[in-house]
Design an enzyme around this catalytic site. Structure first.
Site, PDB file in Angstrom:
ATOM      1  N   LYS A  83     -44.445 102.761   9.972  1.00  0.00           N
ATOM      2  CA  LYS A  83     -45.877 102.483   9.870  1.00  0.00           C
ATOM      3  C   LYS A  83     -46.115 101.618   8.644  1.00  0.00           C
ATOM      4  CE  LYS A  83     -49.998 105.376  10.651  1.00  0.00           C
ATOM      5  NZ  LYS A  83     -50.480 106.772  10.532  1.00  0.00           N
ATOM      6  N   VAL A  84     -46.771 100.490   8.827  1.00  0.00           N
ATOM      7  CA  VAL A  84     -47.053  99.581   7.711  1.00  0.00           C
ATOM      8  C   VAL A  84     -48.554  99.295   7.673  1.00  0.00           C
ATOM      9  CG1 VAL A  84     -44.763  98.491   7.879  1.00  0.00           C
ATOM     10  CG2 VAL A  84     -46.707  97.446   9.055  1.00  0.00           C
TER      11      VAL A  84
END
Ligand code: G3P
Length: 217
Positions: A83-84
């Site tokens: 997740k960014v």
């Protein structure tokens, strides 16, 4: 619509998973804080229970460091989704990590343009935050339906992962406008089974059954 659990509460995830309610899990730094657990350990435990995508979030703000963190998180299990955040550096990390064949969830999305650019950077999932838009008197659900239309207009394969879901109505609306996935806390998912008329009707059945004096077993 797929159901992801927005939590690092292993017992709650396992209970829902046993009922076939869990298509994946999402976490973030706040959820890890709430769990009181080490991110690598709790994420590994979740991945041992859930076979679908399990989002684990990077915490650096620079692309190179996000990429290094993402690679380390991805070593936990094959179903890790890195997740960014939806920043320029986050998009650079998304492009590199998705190019390596990793699933990437681009989070903290609050506009159609952000969703558009994340899809172009190769995001597997885009996470628009419904509740936080509602918090500032905007309509989070409008964002989900607008992204749906734009992705469908151009055939983007990025999945819309509706996040920051706080109410049962959010879940209904997500399903109606065609979100691919919704992620919600265990309490919201369990609440989907509830209806006041179900409780009322069951109460009457129990009373009437007692009056029959019968027993099935
Ligand atoms: O998946 C993102 C979600 O955890 C954010 O929810 O309620 O903190 O806005 P909330």
């Amino acid at each position: 619509m797929k159901f992801f659990v927005d939590s690092a509460d292993v017992a709650a995830i396992a209970e829902l998973n046993d009922l076939g309610m869990v298509d994946g899990v999402t976490t973030n730094p706040s959820i890890i804080l709430k769990s009181g657990r080490n991110i690598l350990e709790v994420t590994k435990e979740i991945c041992s229970i859930v076979s679908g995508p399990v989002s684990a979030e990077v915490v650096s703000l620079k692309a190179d460091e996000m990429i290094a963190e993402g690679r380390k998180l991805a070593e936990i299990a094959p179903n890790i989704t890195v997740k960014v955040p939806l920043t320029w550096d986050g998009l650079k990390a998304c492009k590199v990590l998705s190019g390596e064949g990793k699933m990437v969830n681009v989070t903290l999305c609050f506009s159609v343009n952000q969703a558009l650019i994340a899809a172009k950077a190769g995001a597997t999932f885009i996470s628009p935050f419904i509740g936080r838009l509602d918090d500032i008197n905007l309509d989070g659900m409008d964002l989900i339906s607008d992204i749906r239309q734009v992705y469908d207009n151009y055939g983007f394969e990025t999945q819309i992962l509706a996040a920051s879901i706080r109410t049962l109505n959010h879940v209904t609306q997500c399903a109606l406008v065609g979100a691919d996935v919704m992620t919600a806390p265990p309490s919201v998912i369990k609440g989907l089974a509830s209806h006041v008329l179900t409780d009322k009707g069951l109460d009457q059945f129990v009373k009437d059954w007692a009056k029959t004096g019968q027993s099935i077993l």
